[in-house]
Scaffold this active site. Structure first.
Site, mmCIF file in Angstrom:
data_model
loop_
_atom_site.group_PDB
_atom_site.id
_atom_site.type_symbol
_atom_site.label_atom_id
_atom_site.label_comp_id
_atom_site.label_asym_id
_atom_site.label_seq_id
_atom_site.Cartn_x
_atom_site.Cartn_y
_atom_site.Cartn_z
ATOM 1 N N ARG A 15 13.893 -10.000 -20.436
ATOM 2 C CA ARG A 15 12.476 -10.186 -20.311
ATOM 3 C C ARG A 15 11.381 -9.458 -21.462
ATOM 4 O O ARG A 15 10.460 -10.086 -21.207
ATOM 5 C CB ARG A 15 12.070 -9.624 -18.960
ATOM 6 C CG ARG A 15 12.700 -10.484 -17.727
ATOM 7 C CD ARG A 15 12.361 -9.812 -16.485
ATOM 8 N NE ARG A 15 13.222 -8.705 -16.160
ATOM 9 C CZ ARG A 15 13.064 -7.672 -15.153
ATOM 10 N NH1 ARG A 15 12.081 -7.765 -14.421
ATOM 11 N NH2 ARG A 15 14.014 -6.796 -15.047
ATOM 12 N N ASN A 384 -19.744 14.303 -60.401
ATOM 13 C CA ASN A 384 -20.211 13.096 -59.815
ATOM 14 C C ASN A 384 -19.741 11.855 -60.408
ATOM 15 O O ASN A 384 -19.906 11.578 -61.926
ATOM 16 C CB ASN A 384 -21.922 13.094 -60.270
ATOM 17 C CG ASN A 384 -22.476 12.182 -59.180
ATOM 18 O OD1 ASN A 384 -21.942 11.085 -59.082
ATOM 19 N ND2 ASN A 384 -23.567 12.389 -58.639
#
Ligand code: UD1
Ligand code: CA
Length: 464
Positions: A15, A384
């Site tokens: 199933r 940065n």
């Protein structure tokens, strides 16, 4: 007294409508069979025997990989002629003295304490059944008791039951503990003279009764422990019930889940105080969240250590895989950020949208806020890293490292061709493709010089 554990996992699982063996379908990120093996491994049995048949090779190799080094034994059942026939296959490897505990591989949430209680109830000389009362008992084996004494007389399978027996709400859950020597004798007497033409394990109950062996029963603490999975619908329902239990436990610890129904934990989650988790987040493997961490909506986080006060904005994907990811205290990540294996971020690092970080350390206060790639790099403090910049870490054959010193400023759209070192305080002009080391404290620019041409005419559209 020695304990043997037998887990039945040979059935087809028709199933499920799947090529994958049923017991390998996953609940909370791990196969159903893994849950049963892991839970019962805590019972200190002398052996764990897995009965396999349908998809046997795949089931065996998957479990050997998942439980490397564990003393699992695999027994084949070919063909599959019923649950009694399944256990018969294991008998040669079970020692005569002691207790055998039998469980189903498709019933993943059994608790160790419940299984132990059943073994204790067996005590080596009784047959102990785990039973439960169900409002809808359709499909289950019914527990038939003596009307006067209340003693268990037999289990009757649904398909073999009379109308009167089908009214019984007490059912067999598929878990039993039996004295091994007697179990062997009973299984030798099984026949398949029943509605399904199968050898039913459940017939041993009537044999025990006939032999004067006491049959006792115990019940699970929680119904969810004995819910078996036969279909995708049942699997999905059990997943939600399990997730809800995990969510409730976190709520009790003080975590604020925006919606416990929209939360998934596929592994373990350690949490500090005052943690907020928005909707639709998935946590996998081992994840820990520090005090005051905030996780935005729709994040997927796997194998990662998230520090104190970290804010992870929505739609962030973090996957530490085997190397792990760490995010230092006070860092801000996302939205739409991607942290890959080996991303080790210090405190107060900022990673913005569409930034990918892999196998890279970033020191305190470093920032990459937009559209960038950092792979195989060591990034200093307060760096940065400009929008659109990337480390070109792969030369087509090997990976190379990029070393960026403290306080380096990298403009937008730079390509850093590794191996390369940028000294402390260096500035890289926007649009540079840098292939040689950049000295500390200087501006390095590597792009064509800007020119402006006087007297230049724009082309005119030709009229016809
Ligand atoms: C079984 C019980 C039933 C009980 C129910 C609880 C029997 C005869 N019936 O019914 O009383 O209420 O579980 O869920 O035992 N398996 C094998 N080999 C086989 C057949 C099955 O390994 O030949 C395995 C399956 O993979 C599964 C487990 O045994 O893990 C149970 O089999 P299943 O066919 O689902 O039994 P039920 O009919 O549900
Ligand atoms: Ca079943």
């Amino acid at each position: 007294m020695s304990l043997s554990i037998v887990i039945m996992a040979a059935g087809k699982g028709t199933r499920m409508k799947s090529a994958r063996p049923k017991v390998l379908h996953k609940l909370a990120g791990r196969s159903m069979l893994s849950h049963v093996i892991e839970t019962t491994a805590t019972l200190h049995a002398t052996q764990q025997v897995l009965i396999i048949g349908h998809g046997a090779e795949l089931v065996e190799s998957s479990m050997r990989a998942a439980f490397a080094g564990a003393p699992l034994q695999f027994v084949r059942q070919e063909p599959q002629l019923g649950t009694g026939h399944a256990v018969q296959q294991a008998l040669p490897v079970l020692p005569d003295d002691g207790i055998t505990l039998i469980l189903n591989g498709d019933t993943p949430l059994i608790r160790a304490s419940t299984a132990q209680a059943l073994v204790d109830a067996c005590a080596g000389d009784k047959l102990a059944l785990l039973t439960i009362n169900l409002a809808d008992a359709t499909g289950y084996g019914r527990i038939v008791r003596d009307a006067v004494s209340g003693h268990v007389l037999a289990i009757v399978e649904h398909k073999d039951a009379s109308d009167a027996q089908r009214q019984i709400k007490e059912v067999y859950t598929g878990v039993m503990a039996a004295p091994t020597a007697q179990l062997k004798q009973w299984l030798a007497r099984l026949t398949n003279d029943n509605a399904q033409g199968e050898f039913y394990l459940t017939d041993v109950v009537a044999f025990a009764q006939a032999d004067g062996v006491t049959v006792v029963s115990a019940q699970p603490v929680d119904e969810v422990e004995v819910l078996g999975v036969n279909s995708p619908l049942q699997l999905a329902e059990l997943e939600r019930r399990f997730q809800r239990t995990q969510a409730d436990r976190l709520l009790e610890q003080g975590v604020r889940l925006a919606d416990p129904a929209r939360f998934d934990l596929r592994g373990s989650l350690q949490v500090g105080r005052d943690v907020d988790i928005d909707v639709n987040c998935i946590f996998e493997g081992q994840v820990s969240l520090g005090d005051e961490a905030q996780i935005g909506a729709n994040c997927v986080i796997r194998n990662a250590v998230i520090g104190k006060g970290v804010v992870i904005h929505p739609f962030t994907h973090i996957d530490g895989d085997t190397l792990g990811v760490t995010v230092g205290d006070g860092s801000l990540i996302g939205p739409f950020a991607r942290l890959r294996p080996g991303a080790q971020l210090g405190a107060e690092v900022h990673i913005g949208n569409f930034v990918e970080v892999k196998n890279t350390t970033m020191a305190k206060g470093a920032k990459a806020n937009h559209l960038a790639y950092l792979g195989d790099a060591d990034v200093g403090e307060r760096v940065n890293y400009g929008a659109g910049s990337i480390t070109a870490n792969y030369d087509g054959a090997n990976k190379h490292r990029t070393v960026i010193g403290d306080d380096v400023h990298i403009g937008s759209n730079c390509v850093l061709i590794a191996p390369i070192t940028l000294g402390d305080g260096a500035t890289i002009g926007g649009g540079s493709t840098v292939s040689k080391d950049a000295p500390a404290g200087q501006l390095t620019v590597a792009r064509a010089k800007q020119v402006s041409l006087g007297g230049w005419q724009r082309p005119q559209k030709i009229k016809r």
